[in-house]
Write a protein that holds these residues in place. Sequence first.
Motif, PDB file in Angstrom:
ATOM      1  N   PHE A  95       4.826  18.347  14.140  1.00 62.68           N
ATOM      2  CA  PHE A  95       5.077  17.320  13.122  1.00 62.68           C
ATOM      3  C   PHE A  95       4.586  15.962  13.631  1.00 62.68           C
ATOM      4  CE2 PHE A  95       7.483  14.069  10.883  1.00 62.68           C
ATOM      5  CZ  PHE A  95       7.399  14.505   9.570  1.00 62.68           C
ATOM      6  N   GLN A  96       3.823  15.281  12.788  1.00 61.93           N
ATOM      7  CA  GLN A  96       3.250  13.976  13.173  1.00 61.93           C
ATOM      8  C   GLN A  96       4.064  12.859  12.540  1.00 61.93           C
ATOM      9  OE1 GLN A  96       0.339  13.171  14.927  1.00 61.93           O
ATOM     10  NE2 GLN A  96       0.075  15.323  15.504  1.00 61.93           N
ATOM     11  N   PHE A  97       4.659  11.999  13.367  1.00 65.84           N
ATOM     12  CA  PHE A  97       5.350  10.825  12.827  1.00 65.84           C
ATOM     13  C   PHE A  97       4.328   9.719  12.562  1.00 65.84           C
ATOM     14  CE2 PHE A  97       8.652  13.114  15.128  1.00 65.84           C
ATOM     15  CZ  PHE A  97       9.701  13.068  14.224  1.00 65.84           C
ATOM     16  N   THR A  98       4.570   8.953  11.513  1.00 66.21           N
ATOM     17  CA  THR A  98       3.688   7.815  11.206  1.00 66.21           C
ATOM     18  C   THR A  98       3.785   6.816  12.350  1.00 66.21           C
ATOM     19  OG1 THR A  98       4.283   8.139   8.886  1.00 66.21           O
ATOM     20  CG2 THR A  98       3.192   6.057   9.442  1.00 66.21           C
ATOM     21  N   PRO A  99       2.652   6.318  12.888  1.00 64.30           N
ATOM     22  CA  PRO A  99       2.738   5.320  13.966  1.00 64.30           C
ATOM     23  C   PRO A  99       3.583   4.125  13.539  1.00 64.30           C
ATOM     24  CG  PRO A  99       0.487   6.095  13.696  1.00 64.30           C
ATOM     25  CD  PRO A  99       1.276   6.678  12.556  1.00 64.30           C
ATOM     26  N   PHE A 100       4.418   3.613  14.468  1.00 65.02           N
ATOM     27  CA  PHE A 100       5.413   2.585  14.142  1.00 65.02           C
ATOM     28  C   PHE A 100       4.803   1.361  13.452  1.00 65.02           C
ATOM     29  CE2 PHE A 100       8.090  -1.075  15.512  1.00 65.02           C
ATOM     30  CZ  PHE A 100       9.218  -0.749  14.774  1.00 65.02           C
ATOM     31  N   LYS A 101       3.714   0.854  14.030  1.00 61.29           N
ATOM     32  CA  LYS A 101       3.124  -0.374  13.463  1.00 61.29           C
ATOM     33  C   LYS A 101       2.596  -0.150  12.050  1.00 61.29           C
ATOM     34  CE  LYS A 101       2.019  -3.024  17.549  1.00 61.29           C
ATOM     35  NZ  LYS A 101       0.993  -3.511  18.464  1.00 61.29           N
ATOM     36  N   GLN A 102       2.039   1.041  11.837  1.00 57.48           N
ATOM     37  CA  GLN A 102       1.542   1.368  10.490  1.00 57.48           C
ATOM     38  C   GLN A 102       2.700   1.432   9.487  1.00 57.48           C
ATOM     39  OE1 GLN A 102      -0.767   5.039  10.270  1.00 57.48           O
ATOM     40  NE2 GLN A 102      -0.221   5.259   8.105  1.00 57.48           N
ATOM     41  N   ALA A 103       3.805   2.048   9.913  1.00 59.78           N
ATOM     42  CA  ALA A 103       4.970   2.167   9.021  1.00 59.78           C
ATOM     43  C   ALA A 103       5.566   0.786   8.733  1.00 59.78           C
ATOM     44  CB  ALA A 103       6.008   3.081   9.654  1.00 59.78           C
ATOM     45  N   ILE A 104       5.593  -0.084   9.749  1.00 61.21           N
ATOM     46  CA  ILE A 104       6.092  -1.456   9.545  1.00 61.21           C
ATOM     47  C   ILE A 104       5.187  -2.191   8.551  1.00 61.21           C
ATOM     48  CG2 ILE A 104       6.239  -3.736  10.688  1.00 61.21           C
ATOM     49  CD1 ILE A 104       8.687  -2.147  11.313  1.00 61.21           C
ATOM     50  N   LYS A 105       3.885  -2.019   8.716  1.00 61.27           N
ATOM     51  CA  LYS A 105       2.932  -2.693   7.827  1.00 61.27           C
ATOM     52  C   LYS A 105       3.110  -2.205   6.383  1.00 61.27           C
ATOM     53  CE  LYS A 105      -0.864  -5.199   7.085  1.00 61.27           C
ATOM     54  NZ  LYS A 105      -0.484  -6.051   5.968  1.00 61.27           N
ATOM     55  N   GLU A 106       3.256  -0.893   6.217  1.00 63.33           N
ATOM     56  CA  GLU A 106       3.442  -0.356   4.859  1.00 63.33           C
ATOM     57  C   GLU A 106       4.727  -0.912   4.242  1.00 63.33           C
ATOM     58  OE1 GLU A 106       1.154   3.878   5.741  1.00 63.33           O
ATOM     59  OE2 GLU A 106       3.124   3.953   4.802  1.00 63.33           O
ATOM     60  N   THR A 107       5.755  -1.097   5.084  1.00 63.65           N
ATOM     61  CA  THR A 107       7.045  -1.582   4.572  1.00 63.65           C
ATOM     62  C   THR A 107       6.958  -3.071   4.203  1.00 63.65           C
ATOM     63  OG1 THR A 107       8.141   0.022   6.009  1.00 63.65           O
ATOM     64  CG2 THR A 107       9.532  -1.683   5.050  1.00 63.65           C
ATOM     65  N   THR A 108       6.321  -3.867   5.056  1.00 60.48           N
ATOM     66  CA  THR A 108       6.189  -5.301   4.714  1.00 60.48           C
ATOM     67  C   THR A 108       5.311  -5.456   3.465  1.00 60.48           C
ATOM     68  OG1 THR A 108       4.405  -5.504   6.323  1.00 60.48           O
ATOM     69  CG2 THR A 108       6.535  -6.296   7.025  1.00 60.48           C
ATOM     70  N   ASP A 109       4.242  -4.660   3.358  1.00 61.20           N
ATOM     71  CA  ASP A 109       3.393  -4.730   2.155  1.00 61.20           C
ATOM     72  C   ASP A 109       4.214  -4.409   0.910  1.00 61.20           C
ATOM     73  OD1 ASP A 109       1.282  -5.383   3.750  1.00 61.20           O
ATOM     74  OD2 ASP A 109       0.240  -3.452   3.595  1.00 61.20           O
ATOM     75  N   TRP A 110       5.046  -3.362   1.042  1.00 61.12           N
ATOM     76  CA  TRP A 110       5.917  -2.990  -0.098  1.00 61.12           C
ATOM     77  C   TRP A 110       6.859  -4.153  -0.428  1.00 61.12           C
ATOM     78  CZ3 TRP A 110      11.107  -2.979  -0.935  1.00 61.12           C
ATOM     79  CH2 TRP A 110      11.551  -2.379  -2.131  1.00 61.12           C
ATOM     80  N   TYR A 111       7.418  -4.755   0.614  1.00 60.03           N
ATOM     81  CA  TYR A 111       8.413  -5.824   0.401  1.00 60.03           C
ATOM     82  C   TYR A 111       7.782  -7.022  -0.312  1.00 60.03           C
ATOM     83  CZ  TYR A 111      12.350  -8.924   1.413  1.00 60.03           C
ATOM     84  OH  TYR A 111      13.419  -9.775   1.302  1.00 60.03           O
ATOM     85  N   ILE A 112       6.596  -7.405   0.124  1.00 62.55           N
ATOM     86  CA  ILE A 112       5.919  -8.552  -0.501  1.00 62.55           C
ATOM     87  C   ILE A 112       5.640  -8.234  -1.982  1.00 62.55           C
ATOM     88  CG2 ILE A 112       3.765  -9.897  -0.510  1.00 62.55           C
ATOM     89  CD1 ILE A 112       3.749  -9.441   2.613  1.00 62.55           C
ATOM     90  N   LYS A 113       5.154  -7.013  -2.217  1.00 68.72           N
ATOM     91  CA  LYS A 113       4.779  -6.618  -3.576  1.00 68.72           C
ATOM     92  C   LYS A 113       6.003  -6.476  -4.499  1.00 68.72           C
ATOM     93  CE  LYS A 113       1.787  -3.192  -5.631  1.00 68.72           C
ATOM     94  NZ  LYS A 113       1.401  -1.802  -5.454  1.00 68.72           N
ATOM     95  N   ASN A 114       7.119  -6.046  -3.922  1.00 70.83           N
ATOM     96  CA  ASN A 114       8.295  -5.718  -4.753  1.00 70.83           C
ATOM     97  C   ASN A 114       9.460  -6.675  -4.522  1.00 70.83           C
ATOM     98  OD1 ASN A 114       7.662  -2.880  -6.010  1.00 70.83           O
ATOM     99  ND2 ASN A 114       6.896  -2.861  -3.896  1.00 70.83           N
ATOM    100  N   TYR A 115       9.156  -7.863  -3.999  1.00 77.52           N
ATOM    101  CA  TYR A 115      10.208  -8.801  -3.596  1.00 77.52           C
ATOM    102  C   TYR A 115      11.229  -9.048  -4.711  1.00 77.52           C
ATOM    103  CZ  TYR A 115      12.520 -12.919  -1.775  1.00 77.52           C
ATOM    104  OH  TYR A 115      13.479 -13.780  -1.343  1.00 77.52           O
ATOM    105  N   ASP A 116      10.742  -9.184  -5.936  1.00 74.80           N
ATOM    106  CA  ASP A 116      11.654  -9.538  -7.037  1.00 74.80           C
ATOM    107  C   ASP A 116      12.641  -8.425  -7.387  1.00 74.80           C
ATOM    108  OD1 ASP A 116      10.559 -12.009  -7.164  1.00 74.80           O
ATOM    109  OD2 ASP A 116       9.115 -11.486  -8.744  1.00 74.80           O
ATOM    110  N   GLN A 117      12.235  -7.162  -7.153  1.00 74.99           N
ATOM    111  CA  GLN A 117      13.148  -6.051  -7.466  1.00 74.99           C
ATOM    112  C   GLN A 117      13.909  -5.550  -6.235  1.00 74.99           C
ATOM    113  OE1 GLN A 117       9.518  -4.947  -8.348  1.00 74.99           O
ATOM    114  NE2 GLN A 117       9.898  -6.624  -9.770  1.00 74.99           N
ATOM    115  N   ALA A 118      13.531  -6.029  -5.050  1.00 74.92           N
ATOM    116  CA  ALA A 118      14.149  -5.496  -3.816  1.00 74.92           C
ATOM    117  C   ALA A 118      15.610  -5.920  -3.708  1.00 74.92           C
ATOM    118  CB  ALA A 118      13.364  -5.992  -2.602  1.00 74.92           C
ATOM    119  N   ARG A 119      16.377  -5.155  -2.903  1.00 75.31           N
ATOM    120  CA  ARG A 119      17.783  -5.527  -2.653  1.00 75.31           C
ATOM    121  C   ARG A 119      17.798  -6.689  -1.675  1.00 75.31           C
ATOM    122  NH1 ARG A 119      20.821  -0.220  -0.768  1.00 75.31           N
ATOM    123  NH2 ARG A 119      18.761   0.575  -0.276  1.00 75.31           N
ATOM    124  N   ASN A 120      17.879  -7.899  -2.227  1.00 76.89           N
ATOM    125  CA  ASN A 120      17.832  -9.103  -1.405  1.00 76.89           C
ATOM    126  C   ASN A 120      19.195  -9.755  -1.279  1.00 76.89           C
ATOM    127  OD1 ASN A 120      15.113  -9.479  -0.459  1.00 76.89           O
ATOM    128  ND2 ASN A 120      14.560  -9.621  -2.621  1.00 76.89           N
TER     129      ASN A 120
END
Length: 322
Positions: free
Chosen positions: A297-322
């Motif tokens: 099983f291949q885990f997503t590299p940490f930095k890549q997963a962090i980047k995907e999460t920050t990208d999601w957060y920026i894009k979905n900031y208005d709907q995110a649980r803030n």
Amino acid sequence: MSESDKVILVTGGTGLVGRAIETVVKENKNETEKWIFVGSKDADLCDKVSTEKLFEKHKPTHVIHLAAMVGGLFYNMKHNLDFLRRNIHMNDNVLQTAHENGVVKVISCLSTCIFPDKTTYPIDETMIHNGPPHSSNYGYSYAKRLIDIQNRGYYEQYGRLYTSIIPCNVFGPNDNFQPGASHVIPGLMRRLYDIIKEGNTEDKEFTVLGSGKPLRQFIYSIDLAKLIIWVLREYESVEPIILSVDESQEVTISEVAEAIAQAFNFKGKLVYDLSAAEGQYKKTASNAKLRKYLPDFQFTPFKQAIKETTDWYIKNYDQARN
Ligand code: NDP
């Protein structure tokens, strides 16, 4: 769907892990499985009657029980009694209602942070009950530990295959970014993004609570979702199983902060508030049992997963649980 097909009810389906399972299921459709994702608007699982109505409505054959009162270190420290009582109620209602309705398999969620405070490392599945948990989150920990006791009881008395998984720290899209209630990664992301939004970050300072030295294993919610689906389809044991990245993938909190700063393209300086509480120094978990089943099983590299999460957060900031 034929009668032998699975109807899978996911409690906590609106949360971080539930949404990740939904994403993975949508990408890998299996016609013999009907998935139902529910949140607290669909039923209050602290209430037995409400839980019964939910089961009557959906008639699940399988349950992935993720619903819980969940929070980071600081929120836990202030609300231990609430964590204990609400989680005990939810878990007992879900397990007992599943049993009463003939549900064949339940997968409930423990956590690596419920293990004994004083222990040897790496921790493994046999050590859950070997001593008191860290005092900061004893309420959450004891409520979670009881799931394992209860699963053994349902097996001994009724032959039920109700099992549990033990994830390490999870992060990803749809996390809870609320200040005060969030875990370390969404908490850092939220605070740093507040600075980024002001523009020009070169002369700004970003404060990380604690020394940055504690070590943690973090699993990307999408990877965890894939593993939970594997547990549903393939893992046939009451014994808990740790779902964690490898020991070699453990990172310090300062590495986490740096990865987030890089993902946000933050140009300022990171500083550490040494006066803040920082919980256990480490809680390294062994995923040897998982690796016996899934060596490749291949885990997503940490930095890549962090980047995907920050990208999601920026894009979905208005709907995110803030
Ligand atoms: P979230 O906080 O993102 O989601 C919690 C979910 O529980 C939500 O869907 C929420 O519904 C639901 N819920 C809470 N209270 C009730 C209630 N009274 N009745 C019905 N539903 C309720 O949690 P995560 O996705 O982060 O966690 C999922 C599981 O994984 C939990 O069991 C947690 O203990 C475990 N875990 C999490 C880790 C992490 O780092 N996040 C680490 C290890 C284990 P709604 O949003 O609709 O209100």
